[in-house]
Design an enzyme around this catalytic site. Structure first.
Site, short mmCIF file in Angstrom:
data_model
loop_
_atom_site.label_atom_id
_atom_site.label_comp_id
_atom_site.label_asym_id
_atom_site.label_seq_id
_atom_site.Cartn_x
_atom_site.Cartn_y
_atom_site.Cartn_z
N HIS A 156 0.84 -1.22 0.00
CA HIS A 156 0.00 0.00 0.00
C HIS A 156 0.86 1.27 0.00
O HIS A 156 0.43 2.31 0.49
CB HIS A 156 -0.95 0.03 1.20
N SER A 277 13.37 21.02 -17.52
CA SER A 277 12.17 21.82 -17.69
C SER A 277 12.53 23.11 -18.41
O SER A 277 13.59 23.69 -18.17
CB SER A 277 11.57 22.15 -16.32
N LYS A 283 15.07 21.65 -12.49
CA LYS A 283 14.43 20.33 -12.65
C LYS A 283 15.32 19.28 -13.33
O LYS A 283 16.05 19.58 -14.26
CB LYS A 283 13.13 20.46 -13.47
N GLU A 290 8.49 7.90 -17.38
CA GLU A 290 7.07 8.21 -17.54
C GLU A 290 6.54 7.73 -18.89
O GLU A 290 5.41 7.25 -18.99
CB GLU A 290 6.85 9.73 -17.37
#
Ligand code: ARG
Length: 457
Positions: A156, A277, A283, A290
């Site tokens: 979890h 970024s 960043k 992803e």
């Protein structure tokens, strides 16, 4: 553009229809297989004397020279052709003249296209299996490099129990092994020659299908001509296997995305596998992961798209089935690159060992070990669970570590607690205790690593 049909029509095809029905924009990728299939077919037609052997030889020679052009990227595909079969037939006619007209004897594009596709599928399966194996090898060597690292295991996404990082990574190696096995199994179903089924009913000409199977390296010949031209379950099976593979990769990618986040700080991506970024100069983003994670969506889409295309299609061939190609091509190509890029990313990434130490020093990760300590003293597990739960509530309420509780206090919760209890409260003791087969003990992890090293050689 010359078509493979048309003499019964009085009118020309509407340009929109030509555009709408054409598949050359994507089935050009079958060119190599289509040529190999045609070469074998022409050889068979010559051997069986269905066409004169000098014509067969001339056709084979012409096809081989086109194949050479295709392989050297010198063949210009004709976008005006209906499909790759038409394109190659026209190119052959241009090269060798009228003799080329004997090639399309005892065959239809229906059995031709599915033969091409089966050959494409067989080759892609082999490519994918190699890429999966290479990702497995990368994970195993990354695990070896970080063999001492212990991390919190999660359920979890909450701290559960300590595990070796290697144990976590080897879980993915197991999944990838099943993915590879599934593809190997699918290969067997691809390895059946449909050619010779003709349009749907077979042919009155005395062809030799076993000879073609031998030339094209198919281990079986299809037993029912209607089935052979209608079936696309071999594609669906690959897409199902690739969907499961993509799902596994998406979970691995997600784990790594989390580990690379500052809140975990467990994984440092190499600059060469990270992105930035345009607005925020600080960043360093895990876009690669992803996109791997997102790829599962497209792959499931391919599976569902073809399942839906095939649903309730009457036998035998229907033009709907032309739409089998893009889902297969796209998914195979996507998975190939995902596997490769993940391998590169893992290979260049670094584990923050200090942070692993900090995260796994959470004493609550040893709560189950405390309960099992009591079980070893004869306490029923349910009772032990309750006792340890109360101890944890006590420590949380007092805002102290478990190791700060005095022995007298431990004894108040259960008389079975002895001095030895403090030794349980660390990550090393916790993993060392998980000696059950397949558990995360050092012996078990070592055994797994050795087995994988051997079997992935
Ligand atoms: N382009 C077609 C396909 O991909 C080839 C078969 C066409 N056959 C036919 N009878 N229209 O399925």
């Amino acid at each position: 553009m010359s078509k493979l049909w048309g003499s019964r029509f009085k009118k020309k095809t509407h340009p929109l229809v030509e555009q709408f029905t054409s598949s050359i924009a994507y089935d050009y990728k079958l060119a190599k297989y289509d040529l190999l299939v045609s070469i074998a077919h022409a050889q068979m037609l010559g051997k069986t004397k269905i066409i004169p052997s000098k014509d067969s030889a001339k056709i084979v020679q012409g096809l081989k020279s086109i194949l050479k052009q295709v392989q050297e990227n010198r063949f210009t595909f004709d976008r005006k052709c209906e499909d790759i079969h038409t394109n190659i037939q026209n190119a052959l006619e241009k090269r060798i003249g009228k003799t080329a007209q004997r090639l399309h004897t005892a065959r239809s594009r229906n059995d031709q296209v599915v033969t091409d596709l089966r050959m494409y599928a067989k080759e892609e399966i082999e490519n994918l299996k190699l890429k999966i194996k290479s990702l497995q090898q990368t994970l195993v060597s990354f695990a070896r490099k970080n063999i001492k690292v212990i991390i919190p295991g999660f359920t979890h996404l909450q701290h559960a129990q300590c595990v070796f990082l290697a144990h976590h990574l080897l879980a993915y190696v197991e999944m990838l092994q099943r993915d590879k096995d599934r593809l190997a199994d699918a290969y067997k179903r691809c390895d059946v020659l449909p050619l010779g089924s003709a349009a749907l009913a077979g042919t009155s000409l005395a062809i030799n299908r076993n000879y073609v199977a031998k030339l094209l390296d198919f281990s079986k010949v299809s037993a029912n001509s209607l089935d052979a031209v209608s079936d696309r379950d071999f594609v669906l099976e690959i897409l199902a296997d690739l969907s499961i593979l993509a799902m596994h990769l998406s979970r691995m990618a997600e784990d790594f995305v989390l580990w690379a986040a500052p809140e975990f700080s467990l994984l440092e991506l190499d600059d060469s596998f990270a992105t930035g970024s345009s607005l925020m100069p600080q960043k360093k983003n895990p876009d690669v992961l992803e996109l791997v994670r997102a790829n599962a969506g497209a792959t499931y889409g391919s599976l569902v798209s073809l399942l839906t295309t095939m649903k309730a299609l009457p036998l035998a061939y229907n033009r709907d089935m032309q739409m089998d190609k893009l889902p297969l091509f796209n998914s195979a190509e996507d998975l190939n690159i995902c596997l490769e890029v993940l391998s590169g990313l893992v290979n260049s990434a670094k584990i923050n060992q200090n942070q692993a130490l900090i995260l796994s020093s959470d004493e609550l990760l040893c709560a189950t070990d405390l309960a099992e300590y009591l079980v070893k003293k004869g306490v029923a597990f349910k009772e032990a669970h309750k006792i340890v739960g109360k101890i944890i509530a006590y420590a949380l309420q007092k805002k102290i570590f478990l190791s700060e509780i005095s022995l007298d206090q431990w004894k108040k919760f259960s008389m079975h607690f002895k001095k030895g209890v403090y030794k349980l409260l660390n990550a090393h003791a916790s993993v060392a205790a998980k000696k059950s087969f397949g558990g995360t003990s050092p012996q078990s992890v070592k055994r797994q690593l050795e087995n994988w090293k051997k079997s992935l050689r």
